[in-house]
Design a protein around this motif. Structure first.
Motif, PDB file in Angstrom:
ATOM      1  N   TYR A  14      15.393 -17.655 -10.553  1.00  9.35           N
ATOM      2  CA  TYR A  14      14.605 -18.696  -9.894  1.00  9.35           C
ATOM      3  C   TYR A  14      15.533 -19.679  -9.197  1.00  9.35           C
ATOM      4  N   SER A  15      15.090 -20.160  -8.043  1.00  7.10           N
ATOM      5  CA  SER A  15      15.901 -21.153  -7.331  1.00  7.10           C
ATOM      6  C   SER A  15      15.839 -22.474  -8.092  1.00  7.10           C
ATOM      7  N   GLU A  16      16.738 -23.351  -7.761  1.00  4.37           N
ATOM      8  CA  GLU A  16      16.799 -24.675  -8.386  1.00  4.37           C
ATOM      9  C   GLU A  16      15.443 -25.398  -8.258  1.00  4.37           C
ATOM     10  N   LYS A  17      14.866 -25.288  -7.069  1.00  6.95           N
ATOM     11  CA  LYS A  17      13.603 -25.977  -6.795  1.00  6.95           C
ATOM     12  C   LYS A  17      12.470 -25.376  -7.646  1.00  6.95           C
ATOM     13  N   GLU A  18      12.439 -24.047  -7.690  1.00  4.44           N
ATOM     14  CA  GLU A  18      11.408 -23.370  -8.496  1.00  4.44           C
ATOM     15  C   GLU A  18      11.555 -23.752  -9.963  1.00  4.44           C
ATOM     16  N   GLN A  19      12.811 -23.787 -10.439  1.00  3.05           N
ATOM     17  CA  GLN A  19      13.064 -24.145 -11.841  1.00  3.05           C
ATOM     18  C   GLN A  19      12.534 -25.549 -12.130  1.00  3.05           C
ATOM     19  N   LYS A  20      12.834 -26.483 -11.208  1.00  2.00           N
ATOM     20  CA  LYS A  20      12.404 -27.876 -11.396  1.00  2.00           C
ATOM     21  C   LYS A  20      10.886 -27.959 -11.426  1.00  2.00           C
ATOM     22  N   ASN A  21      10.238 -27.264 -10.498  1.00  2.00           N
ATOM     23  CA  ASN A  21       8.766 -27.293 -10.446  1.00  2.00           C
ATOM     24  C   ASN A  21       8.164 -26.737 -11.731  1.00  2.00           C
ATOM     25  N   MET A  22       8.716 -25.597 -12.178  1.00  2.00           N
ATOM     26  CA  MET A  22       8.192 -24.971 -13.408  1.00  2.00           C
ATOM     27  C   MET A  22       8.364 -25.908 -14.600  1.00  2.00           C
ATOM     28  N   ALA A  23       9.564 -26.488 -14.710  1.00  2.00           N
ATOM     29  CA  ALA A  23       9.847 -27.361 -15.859  1.00  2.00           C
ATOM     30  C   ALA A  23       8.965 -28.614 -15.811  1.00  2.00           C
ATOM     31  N   GLN A  24       8.825 -29.182 -14.623  1.00  2.00           N
ATOM     32  CA  GLN A  24       8.020 -30.400 -14.476  1.00  2.00           C
ATOM     33  C   GLN A  24       6.560 -30.108 -14.836  1.00  2.00           C
ATOM     34  N   ASN A  25       6.044 -28.960 -14.386  1.00  2.00           N
ATOM     35  CA  ASN A  25       4.654 -28.592 -14.710  1.00  2.00           C
ATOM     36  C   ASN A  25       4.451 -28.483 -16.206  1.00  2.00           C
TER      37      ASN A  25
END
Lengths: 386, 232
Positions: free
Chosen positions: B115-126
């Motif tokens: 996962y890209s950095e952005k995808e990781q952040k979105n997943m974690a934030q969700n």
């Protein structure tokens, strides 16, 4: 987030431990750079002084055999001679700055008190600079004999029974014995009479003739063979020879300095490596639980190793760069003072690359065992899970 | 079909006073979507069973299969991959990495994915928002309460959508109000289809689970008449 981010955050947020690790690498690199650059400059200083201490290049004519000086035959009517005009030509070679001393000589024979003697016409200023080891009775340091004064080799003085301030007639002219050179162990010096070059040239009626040129070149930055090659090009009719014995002894001394510098630097880097290893072992122990968590959530052993190596790399880069700058700065400021040398320590930007590279390699090597032991941690034990 | 199948599992430790039988001949099956509580007194072997089920602790005898994969037939590195894909853990002391923020802690399992950095952040934030900590994602663990740390640990355990969530005494050190909130969160995750196996010694927690078993002296207690014994 990547593994590098975890490593970076570990370095950034665990400030005290990271600073201690950076400090240990920095001290190791700074000491190594300081010692290495200072001893390298000492090496140059020693090389320069050795180059000044006696000639290392001899320029000879093609000539027959009568009297000899340093293996050089005294000029005869049949033999070729060099010319004073060669000296300015010598100063046009590419590495002219390396020619520290040029001492031309005219050799002649003379009959003194019924005995045959070798007369060496010299430029006293250049000759005394070249023969720094001469101890001369009757001549104070810094004094130079005048045109009507001579220096006698110890054997000649004994055979002719002459002492300082006595007068002696040579080739119809009166000369005052200004000094007696203490035995040097060299037949050429001990059995010769040294006279002002211009005076002898006039007496011999050869106003521009010289028999040989002894030269001393500073050759730290260029091989002496290169200087002799350049001289040969400029003086095609002369025989230019490098004095291999002098060079060998110089090289031996310089190489010892070089070896000393390298050994000290390596010892310091290894010591630094041990500090890094101990620090990493304690870091792994401190983070046993963290490593257990990472293993439990699916990190492979290679991920753990990668993280630890990345962490060490960050720290090594910072410690190595600061250490280089500090070591270089200290060496430039205090190196000449501590080593009592005349040469300056030059700024060596390429050394930064080697310093950081060495810090990186040593730190990574030192981290192999801690990283290996981290991968051996049982996640259950690490978490004290049960 | 069973998601987890445990056949004749025993675990023996070599202690200073000789061999200790932590687990004795355990046989167990857990279906997908179950919320199973492992009950039992301290030292009964429930946490050991959890670690064996979670592919962390090889049994001395027997076999554990998850999704028909014999997990202890895998080598060490493949078992790590298996844990990454199938298993999420909520540890007793939460075990958050102290130098990473709540968001970074939750992103940890994603750090070894593509996962890209952005995808990781979105997943974690969700996921952090799902556990009620969306606004505290940039705090370090020591800036969070025990209950909040527990929620971060839960978010980390579920961020890569594992097949099974293992929780070891997740409410052990929480006050009753926070413990209730955490159990409700587990219940909500379970309602969304998450299989959960939770170690607990608190009988009140049974109200939230779909099944419980009691471990006593390393064995599943099947004696009738016990308040919390046997298979429910």
């Amino acid at each position: 987030m990547r593994l590098s981010h975890i490593s970076y955050e570990n370095v950034r947020r665990r400030k005290t431990r990271s600073l201690l690790l950076i400090l240990s690498i920095m001290i190791g690199v700074a000491s190594s750079v300081f010692l290495f650059t200072t001893t390298r400059s000492m090496e140059k200083d020693v090389a320069d002084k050795l180059d000044q201490f006696g000639s290392n290049i001899l320029i000879l004519p093609e000539t027959g055999e009568t009297l000899s000086f340093g293996g050089v035959t005294v000029g005869t009517s049949q033999g070729k001679e060099l010319d004073m005009a060669m000296i300015p030509v010598m100063k046009t070679i590419q590495n002219k700055e390396t020619l520290a001393t040029i001492s031309p000589k005219l050799l002649a024979d003379a009959d003194i008190q019924g005995k045959s003697a070798l007369i060496v016409g010299v430029d006293f200023t250049q000759e005394l600079r070249l023969k720094k080891w001469w101890k001369i009775n009757g001549l104070e340091k810094g004094e130079v004999p005048a045109a009507n004064e001579i220096l006698l080799g110890s054997d000649v003085a004994r055979i002719l029974n002459l002492s300082p301030q006595q007068q002696v007639q040579i080739k119809g002219q009166d000369f005052r014995v200004r000094g007696i050179i203490q035995p040097t162990g060299s037949i050429e010096n001990d059995q010769a009479i040294f006279m002002d070059l211009t005076t002898l040239q006039r007496a011999e009626n050869k106003p521009t003739a010289i028999s040989l040129i002894e030269a001393a070149a500073f050759c730290y930055t260029c091989p002496i063979e290169e200087v002799t090659r350049q001289l040969r090009e400029k003086l095609p009719d002369a025989k230019v020879t490098a004095l291999q014995l002098t060079l060998q002894s110089r090289d031996d001394t310089v190489q010892r300095f070089s070896l000393f510098a390298i050994v000290i630097s390596v010892i310091l880097l290894i010591t630094s490596g041990f500090v890094v290893a101990m620090s990493m072992v304690s870091s792994v122990k401190e983070r046993t639980r963290d490593i257990g968590v990472l293993r439990a959530i699916g990190f492979r052993k290679q991920h753990i190793i990668q993280m630890l190596f990345l962490e060490v790399s960050f720290v090594s880069l910072i410690g190595g760069l600061i250490g280089f700058a500090l070591g270089m700065g200290l060496a430039m400021k205090f190196g000449p003072l501590i080593a009592q040398m005349t040469v300056q320590v030059p700024w060596q930007p390429m050394l930064a690359l080697y310093s950081v590279g060495a810090a990186l390699v040593v730190s990574l090597l030192a981290s192999i065992y801690p990283a290996w032991s981290a991968t051996k941690l049982d996640p259950v034990e690490a978490l004290r899970y049960f | 079909m069973s998601l987890i199948k445990v056949v004749n599992v025993s675990k023996t430790y070599q202690g200073g006073e000789g061999a200790v039988n932590a687990l004795r001949n355990i046989n167990l099956e857990v279906s997908e979507g179950q919320f199973l509580a492992l009950l039992g007194p301290s030292g009964s072997g429930k946490s050991t069973l959890l670690s064996v089920l979670g592919a962390l602790n090889p049994p001395t005898e027997g076999e554990v299969s998850i999704d028909e994969i014999s997990i202890y037939g895998l080598d060490d590195e493949r078992r790590a991959d298996f844990r990454h894909e199938y298993v999420g853990f909520v540890f007793q002391q939460y075990q958050l990495i102290p130098y990473l923020t709540a968001l970074e802690n939750v992103m940890l399992p994603l750090a070894i994915t593509k996962y890209s950095e952005k995808e990781q952040k979105n997943m974690a934030q969700n996921v952090l928002e799902k556990v009620g900590l969306g606004k505290k994602s940039n705090r370090l663990p020591n800036q969070l309460s025990g209950g909040e740390q527990n929620r971060v640990a839960i978010a980390r355990a579920i961020v890569n959508e594992p097949a099974i969530l293992f929780a070891d005494e997740p409410t052990g050190s929480l006050d009753s109000k926070t413990a209730k909130e955490i159990l409700e969160l587990f219940q909500s995750l379970n309602k969304d289809g998450q299989t959960i196996i939770m170690v607990t010694h608190n009988l009140e927690n049974l109200a939230y689970v779909s099944r419980s078993i009691t471990i006593r002296d390393g064995s599943i207690d099947t004696k009738p008449g016990l308040r919390i014994g046997g298979v429910s």
